[in-house]
Design an enzyme around this catalytic site. Structure first.
Site, PDB file in Angstrom:
ATOM      1  N   GLU B  49       0.663  -1.136   0.011  1.00 24.39           N
ATOM      2  CA  GLU B  49      -0.118   0.123   0.071  1.00 24.39           C
ATOM      3  C   GLU B  49       0.871   1.171  -0.085  1.00 24.39           C
ATOM      4  O   GLU B  49       1.781   1.321   0.675  1.00 24.39           O
ATOM      5  CB  GLU B  49      -0.705   0.014   1.227  1.00 24.39           C
ATOM      6  CG  GLU B  49      -2.443   0.380   1.120  1.00 24.39           C
ATOM      7  CD  GLU B  49      -2.921   0.089   2.426  1.00 24.39           C
ATOM      8  OE1 GLU B  49      -3.536  -0.703   2.817  1.00 24.39           O
ATOM      9  OE2 GLU B  49      -3.117   1.157   3.217  1.00 24.39           O
ATOM     10  N   ASP B  60      -5.147  10.369   9.926  1.00 26.73           N
ATOM     11  CA  ASP B  60      -4.109  10.040  10.241  1.00 26.73           C
ATOM     12  C   ASP B  60      -3.375  10.501  11.632  1.00 26.73           C
ATOM     13  O   ASP B  60      -3.702  11.822  11.895  1.00 26.73           O
ATOM     14  CB  ASP B  60      -3.091  10.294   9.249  1.00 26.73           C
ATOM     15  CG  ASP B  60      -3.358   9.312   8.103  1.00 26.73           C
ATOM     16  OD1 ASP B  60      -3.221   7.879   8.246  1.00 26.73           O
ATOM     17  OD2 ASP B  60      -3.428  10.059   6.974  1.00 26.73           O
TER      18      ASP B  60
END
Ligand SMILES: Cc1ncc(COP(=O)(O)O)c(C=O)c1O
Lengths: 407, 275
Positions: B49, B60
């Site tokens: 990824e 995040d």
């Protein structure tokens, strides 16, 4: 937008069921937040149809906020510019000193209905943070306010106010440490505390239903102006002017007039050092369509879609985006959007104080700077209503500093 | 057969769980990042990824936020990530690559061009964190037209009705975000993941990856019981962050790189041991 969008039958019907205003708005959030956002929407739609909800809202509006705020004929300013009649909608007289308290009362009532037990909010100037901390004290809910590090410094009095009111203020160091970074951090907190937390967003931005809900609560401003103006002078004003950060005070004033084509609406963005300089916060006049903070709208960004930092002397306007309904009204040209520089706002700030004995916040000083530009060339039977959406006590340190005065 | 489907099928036949490794594209610089990418498969990464850096990564935690800042400071763009994919594919045609990021840079790049380039350059799937099913149609259809999978996310907050909505447009695999939180958070409660995974399994045959909060070989081993793959991000990115202190543009044989690659080997080893 490549082509001129088709004129809708009404400008007051948005958003559609999925929360879009044309190509703008929507719910661009992580899946973790989606169920909660749908829950907020459901709770708000139920509240909106519940007469008891509005009875309670009106009770606080009247006895706690101090509504209706006066519509004041600023005769000295009118004389000074020698043209149009100038009126101030005095939302700076609200409890806590700005219009932000309007949507805070509305949203805390929604949060209560949802059974949420913790409130978070982002703030730039600290006005929304103070208003949030205020309603949290009133309703006895713990609250955490996210504020960029830069803003914590330039709005120190408001930081202390929030703490006095019992809020926890979290200084956000990522990015430039301003409003956009505070909003990122609030979103991160929300996604981590979905079970008990309500995110009390401070403007007509974020994912649906926030832009619609905040607009509805702020529309009390425009509704009052309609009534007050008709009662005293008859008919409708000719021009409405308001400053724009995310766009809540402007939309609150404009929305009840959107379907009155003879009423000219002007939104004033923060031009910073000038839109051409690249250092500004004028998302519509100097930005492009994009996606951030849960919504599709206009943003300041580079050619790779990285969001740029905004710049404005006013912490409350220092945001690189704008509420989606404004983006839509901009494309449809229903509202005219202009910008005013830091310098012009600073001059207007001082002029307003001297002329009218009212120290405005730096945010509405932008609106007044634009009024100063247009009033003189308009006839004396032209009526301009400007939203004086906040008082300037919080800004005296910034202004003193700019003027080279040591406090 | 598509690379993602082939990978999951082959792993299933070996009764193995996939290790999906997340790295931020262009972190700490494009050269070093490419060296890491190239080394990942031989260390045991089954699927890669690659994060597309964004200025405002709202989902995040600090570790991946900083990785994005490093990548952007190093001049990384989506175009440069495609260049990295092209260079990677010259040596490796079997390991699936999934790009992960936020909507704005993808829209700015141009959704159709993005989908086209994914297909041309060898990207197999795309995850856009801030495109829930309600908003992903434009990107999903563009990718679908190019036979690139739009990977959808399921969260602990997803109820049964929403689960069906998500499954109705899902392809490639499903990504179960095991905690209601941001990347880099603490590990999820195992019972909760078990229950959710079972519910998802009942409704679909698509492969299921479990991610968020998985840091150590032991975490990976535990979580792998509930799906077909585990995703490890922050703990790898944390090791990459330490490279920055040492030197720029490292090759994959540079001694400093060992800490990153040994971590991947340990994660992979733990999954193989439990097969
Ligand atoms: C007095 C005042 N006016 C305006 C704004 C800008 O927000 P909005 O555009 O949502 O009204 C702020 C924000 O802090 C404010 O404090």
């Amino acid at each position: 937008m490549q082509s001129e969008p088709k004129r809708p039958n009404s400008y007051r019907k948005g958003p559609d069921e999925s929360g879009h205003f044309g190509p703008y708005g929507g719910r661009f959030v992580a899946e973790t937040l989606m169920p909660l956002i749908l829950e907020v929407e459901k709770a708000y739609l139920e509240a909106r149809d519940d007469i008891k909800f509005w009875v309670e809202f009106d009770k606080y509006a009247k006895h706690y906020i101090g509504r209706p705020s006066p519509l004041y004929h600023a005769e000295k300013a009118t004389q000074h510019f020698g043209g149009a009649q100038i009126y101030f909608k005095r939302d700076e007289l609200n409890h806590t000193g700005a219009h932000k308290i309007n949507h805070c009362i509305g949203q805390i009532l929604v949060a209560k209905r949802m059974g949420k037990t913790r409130i978070i909010a982002e703030t730039g100037a600290g006005q929304h943070g103070v208003a949030t901390a205020t309603v949290c004290a009133l309703f006895d809910l713990p609250c955490t306010i996210f504020m960029g590090e830069t803003d914590v410094q330039r709005q120190a009095p408001n930081v202390f106010r929030m703490k006095l009111l019992g809020a926890e203020v979290r200084s956000v160091t990522s990015g430039a440490g301003t409003l956009k970074d505070a909003m990122n951090e609030a979103m991160r907190d929300w996604v981590s505390n979905v079970h008990d937390t309500y995110y009390l967003i401070g403007t007509v931005a974020g994912p649906h239903p926030f832009p619609m809900m905040v607009r509805d609560f702020q529309s009390v401003i425009g509704k009052e102006v309609r009534e007050q103006f008709a009662d005293r002078y008859g008919g409708l004003p000719d021009t409405l002017v308001a400053c724009i950060g995310g766009g809540s005070n402007a939309l609150g004033l404009f929305h009840p007039f959107l379907d009155d084509p003879d009423v000219k609406l002007i939104g004033v963005e923060a031009g910073g050092h000038g839109v051409a300089s690249g250092e500004h916060a004028a998302s519509l006049t100097g930005g492009t369509p994009g996606i951030l903070h849960g919504m599709s709208s206009y943003f300041l960004q580079d050619e790779h879609g990285q969001i740029k930092d905004a710049h404005s002397i006013s912490a409350g306007l220092d945001y690189p985006g704008i509420g989606p309904e404004h983006a839509w009204l901009f494309d449809h040209k229903r509202v005219e959007y202009v910008s005013v520089t830091d310098e012009e706002a600073l001059d207007a700030f001082q002029l307003c104080a001297k002329l009218e004995g009212i120290i405005p916040a730096l945010e509405p000083a932008h609106a007044f700077a634009h009024v100063a530009k247009i009033a003189g060339s308009l006839p004396s039977d032209h009526h301009i209503v400007m939203n004086l959406c906040g008082r300037g006590d919080k800004d005296i340190f910034t202004v003193a500093d700019k003027l080279g005065v040591k406090l | 057969m598509k690379r993602l489907a082939k990978t999951f099928e082959s792993l299933r036949s070996q009764k193995r769980k996939a290790l999906i490794t997340f790295v931020m594209g262009g972190d700490p610089d494009v050269g070093t990042s490419l060296s890491i990418l190239k080394a990942l498969p031989s260390c045991g990464a089954d699927i890669i990824e690659i994060g597309m850096p964004f200025s405002d990564p709202m989902a995040d935690g600090p570790v991946i936020q900083l990785a994005g800042e490093r990548a952007l400071a190093g001049g990384c763009t989506i175009a440069k990530i495609f260049d990295m994919v092209v260079a990677f594919r010259k040596e490796n045609s079997s390991t699936p690559i999934v790009l992960m990021g936020y909507a704005n840079p993808v829209y700015r790049y141009g959704v159709d061009k993005f989908a086209h380039d994914c297909a041309d350059f060898g990207v197999d799937g795309v995850i856009v964190v801030d495109l829930p099913p309600e908003e992903d149609q434009i990107v999903r259809e563009a990718l679908g037209n190019q036979f690139v999978d739009m990977i959808r996310l399921i969260a602990p907050t997803t109820d049964e009705a929403r689960l069906q909505t998500i499954l109705d447009g899902a392809s490639g695999f499903l990504y179960y975000v095991s905690i209601a939180g941001i990347t880099g958070a603490a590990k999820a409660n195992l019972d909760s993941v078990r229950a959710h995974a079972a519910l998802i399994r009942e409704k679909t045959d698509l492969p299921l990856a479990v991610g968020f909060g998985i840091k150590t070989p032991n975490d990976a081993q535990e979580m792998s019981a509930f799906g077909d793959a585990v995703v490890v991000g922050s703990s790898i990115v944390e090791k990459i962050a330490q490279l920055r202190e040492k030197s720029d543009r490292l090759g994959q044989d540079a001694p400093e790189m060992a800490a990153v690659l040994d971590h991947i080997r340990a994660l992979s080893g733990a999954l193989k041991a439990s097969a």
